[in-house]
Design a protein around this motif. Structure first.
Motif, PDB file in Angstrom:
ATOM      1  N   GLY A  76      25.147  76.436  62.607  1.00  0.00           N
ATOM      2  CA  GLY A  76      25.651  75.607  63.341  1.00  0.00           C
ATOM      3  C   GLY A  76      24.423  74.288  63.459  1.00  0.00           C
ATOM      4  N   ARG A  77      24.142  73.705  62.974  1.00  0.00           N
ATOM      5  CA  ARG A  77      22.846  72.976  63.625  1.00  0.00           C
ATOM      6  C   ARG A  77      22.480  71.543  62.318  1.00  0.00           C
ATOM      7  NH1 ARG A  77      16.825  75.410  64.151  1.00  0.00           N
ATOM      8  NH2 ARG A  77      16.627  73.206  64.506  1.00  0.00           N
ATOM      9  N   GLY A  78      23.409  70.573  63.039  1.00  0.00           N
ATOM     10  CA  GLY A  78      23.448  69.097  62.441  1.00  0.00           C
ATOM     11  C   GLY A  78      24.424  69.221  60.881  1.00  0.00           C
ATOM     12  N   ALA A  79      24.695  68.458  60.405  1.00  0.00           N
ATOM     13  CA  ALA A  79      26.037  68.401  59.582  1.00  0.00           C
ATOM     14  C   ALA A  79      25.141  68.712  57.778  1.00  0.00           C
ATOM     15  CB  ALA A  79      26.570  67.139  59.496  1.00  0.00           C
ATOM     16  N   PRO A  80      25.464  69.341  56.934  1.00  0.00           N
ATOM     17  CA  PRO A  80      24.435  69.634  56.022  1.00  0.00           C
ATOM     18  C   PRO A  80      25.129  68.824  55.000  1.00  0.00           C
ATOM     19  CG  PRO A  80      26.201  71.362  56.063  1.00  0.00           C
ATOM     20  CD  PRO A  80      26.231  70.056  57.229  1.00  0.00           C
ATOM     21  N   GLU A  81      24.195  68.769  53.999  1.00  0.00           N
ATOM     22  CA  GLU A  81      24.369  67.709  52.687  1.00  0.00           C
ATOM     23  C   GLU A  81      24.478  68.503  51.606  1.00  0.00           C
ATOM     24  OE1 GLU A  81      22.545  63.965  52.711  1.00  0.00           O
ATOM     25  OE2 GLU A  81      22.275  63.606  54.550  1.00  0.00           O
ATOM     26  N   ALA A  82      24.892  68.088  50.665  1.00  0.00           N
ATOM     27  CA  ALA A  82      25.554  69.252  49.181  1.00  0.00           C
ATOM     28  C   ALA A  82      26.166  68.340  48.293  1.00  0.00           C
ATOM     29  CB  ALA A  82      25.503  70.876  49.000  1.00  0.00           C
ATOM     30  N   ALA A  83      25.152  68.916  47.150  1.00  0.00           N
ATOM     31  CA  ALA A  83      25.545  67.958  45.870  1.00  0.00           C
ATOM     32  C   ALA A  83      25.368  69.699  44.973  1.00  0.00           C
ATOM     33  CB  ALA A  83      24.910  67.027  45.530  1.00  0.00           C
ATOM     34  N   LEU A 105      22.185  73.257  42.939  1.00  0.00           N
ATOM     35  CA  LEU A 105      22.735  72.583  44.558  1.00  0.00           C
ATOM     36  C   LEU A 105      21.241  71.672  45.533  1.00  0.00           C
ATOM     37  CD1 LEU A 105      24.450  72.964  46.635  1.00  0.00           C
ATOM     38  CD2 LEU A 105      23.409  75.144  47.312  1.00  0.00           C
ATOM     39  N   TYR A 106      21.336  71.012  45.606  1.00  0.00           N
ATOM     40  CA  TYR A 106      20.727  70.237  45.508  1.00  0.00           C
ATOM     41  C   TYR A 106      21.057  69.983  47.313  1.00  0.00           C
ATOM     42  CZ  TYR A 106      18.698  68.375  41.663  1.00  0.00           C
ATOM     43  OH  TYR A 106      18.057  67.737  40.364  1.00  0.00           O
ATOM     44  N   CYS A 107      20.344  70.139  48.357  1.00  0.00           N
ATOM     45  CA  CYS A 107      20.646  70.172  49.405  1.00  0.00           C
ATOM     46  C   CYS A 107      20.208  69.846  50.877  1.00  0.00           C
ATOM     47  CB  CYS A 107      21.794  71.388  50.010  1.00  0.00           C
ATOM     48  SG  CYS A 107      20.536  72.602  50.327  1.00  0.00           S
TER      49      CYS A 107
END
Length: 434
Positions: A44-51, A61-63
């Motif tokens: 619940g902290r910030g919008a995660p980014e992932a590829a 997994l890059y995040c």
């Protein structure tokens, strides 16, 4: 924001494990969606980014996430998604934070972490991974910047070093192995299963040996026919494979199937029909296309992507000077990226300072307006406004100084001296005003 690269590759895990952790292309978008939901729900902290990058040699997994606990969460998620016990997967997983993740991405794209040193196919695969992540809504500022720089570094390495010169490809290694079994490939019938980039490369190398016959079997007939036509070969439906496998001396397979398409029984029947003439098989797929037990049969010579990787590495020693040059380029570019990342980290602090200062300004201006409305002297109002703003703006620093411990006070004094030394009171002898 924490950058993280998590995964397994040909250095840390055998093909038997890599194939169990591989993501078919059609699964990547929903997998990214599930991962984002997990992080948003549990952290619940910030919008995660992932590829997700999934190839024959690696699943990574890059995040970018605000949570330091993302590493353990990602490993558990990867295990659960593929129905693998964490204890079985974890010993083979690498988890690289911050600058290590950046360096790893740069090395992967530059071909320094590949089975085939300097190979170029990985750049296209990384671009596909980024495109898929963007379509899934999983990309953001940090990963976009990371991958933009990754592709720029890969281009710089390939154009300024000899990293790719004289590289031995998987396709060339397959031909070399086949020549150990058959004295002359020109007398053999060759079957290619699949019609992707790797099969196209293999077909190019085998076609140069002028085999007796070149045949392509593919699930999509049109693609199979198109590839076969390029090499003056012919195509057959994939459904005919079990009944016709015995016709071929060399079989090279690389499809996106999640299950083996050639079973032990089919190979046994083919060997019997060939009256024990040898059959050479190359399985370049991950997950594997050919059941590994087939390699235990007499007269069957089965090689996997890992076997070919060992052949490829035999010729890499002569390129170590180019590797050192490439690593130097990457080190410099990693430092540049981390400077950008550090600068990004203070943006929220600066934004908060501006918000707080503006709130103070607006409150004091409103107070001054009320004083003017009551008919007070404008000069006195301006003096009160400036005094009040000054007191409120320096309240935080002076409060910090008064509460600082002895060892921290000198550091704060030096810092504040740097903050205020560029200001010049009205009427001062500032040379820039003369």
């Amino acid at each position: 924001m924490q950058l993280l690269a998590i995964g397994i590759n040909h250095h840390t895990a055998p093909v038997a494990l890599r194939e169990r952790v591989a993501f078919p292309l059609e699964q990547i978008k929903p997998a990214l969606g599930a991962l984002k939901d997990l992080w948003l729900g549990s952290m619940g902290r910030g919008a995660p980014e992932a590829a997700i990058l999934s190839t024959c040699n690696r699943t990574e997994l890059y995040c970018a996430t605000g949570e330091k606990a993302a590493r353990d969460a990602a490993v558990h998620w990867l295990s659960k998604y593929h129905n693998l016990p964490v204890s079985e997967l974890a010993p083979h997983v690498y988890a690289l934070p911050q600058s290590e993740a950046v360096r790893h991405a740069f090395r992967v794209a530059s071909g320094l972490d590949s089975m085939v040193l300097g190979e170029t196919q990985i750049v296209g695969q990384m671009k596909d991974a980024v495109r898929t992540a963007a379509e899934a809504g999983a990309m953001g500022t940090y990963l976009n910047q990371l991958f933009q720089r990754t592709f720029a570094v890969a281009k710089e390495v390939r154009t300024t070093t000899e990293i790719g010169a004289q590289s031995v490809s998987m396709a060339a290694a397959a031909v070399r192995l086949a020549q150990r079994i058959f004295e002359n490939i020109s007398g053999q019938r060759v079957l290619f299963i699949g019609a992707g980039e790797m099969i196209e490369l293999c077909a190019t190398h085998f076609a140069a040996q002028k085999p007796r016959e070149l045949v392509v079997a593919n699930r999509t007939a049109e693609r199979g026919e198109k590839l076969a036509d390029r090499f003056n070969g012919r195509s057959i439906p994939l459904s005919e494979l079990p009944a016709r496998m015995h016709e071929f001396d060399i079989i090279v397979s690389c499809t996106a199937s999640t299950l083996p398409i050639i079973g032990l029984g089919a190979v046994e029947r083919a060997v019997k029909a060939r009256r024990h003439r040898p059959i050479f098989m190359v399985d370049l797929a991950v997950p594997r296309d050919i059941e590994p037990e087939a390699g235990e049969l007499q007269d069957v010579f089965l090689y996997t992507v890992d076997d070919l990787g060992a052949i490829v590495r035999e010729g890499s020693a002569s390129r170590q000077a180019a590797v050192a040059q490439a690593e130097s380029i990457i080190d410099t570019r990693v430092q540049n990226f981390m400077q950008w990342l550090d600068a990004r980290s203070i943006v929220p602090v600066i934004r908060h300072m501006h918000t707080q200062a503006d709130a103070l300004r607006r409150a004091e201006v409103e107070r001054a307006r009320k004083m003017l409305a009551r008919g007070e002297d404008p000069a006195a109002v301006l003096e009160a406004l400036s005094q009040s703003l000054t007191n409120k703006l320096i309240h935080g620093p002076t409060h910090a100084l008064s509460r600082a411990s002895h060892e921290n006070r000198d550091q704060l004094i030096e810092l504040m001296g740097g903050l205020y030394k560029h200001g010049h009171p009205a009427g001062s002898n500032d040379p820039s005003e003369n």
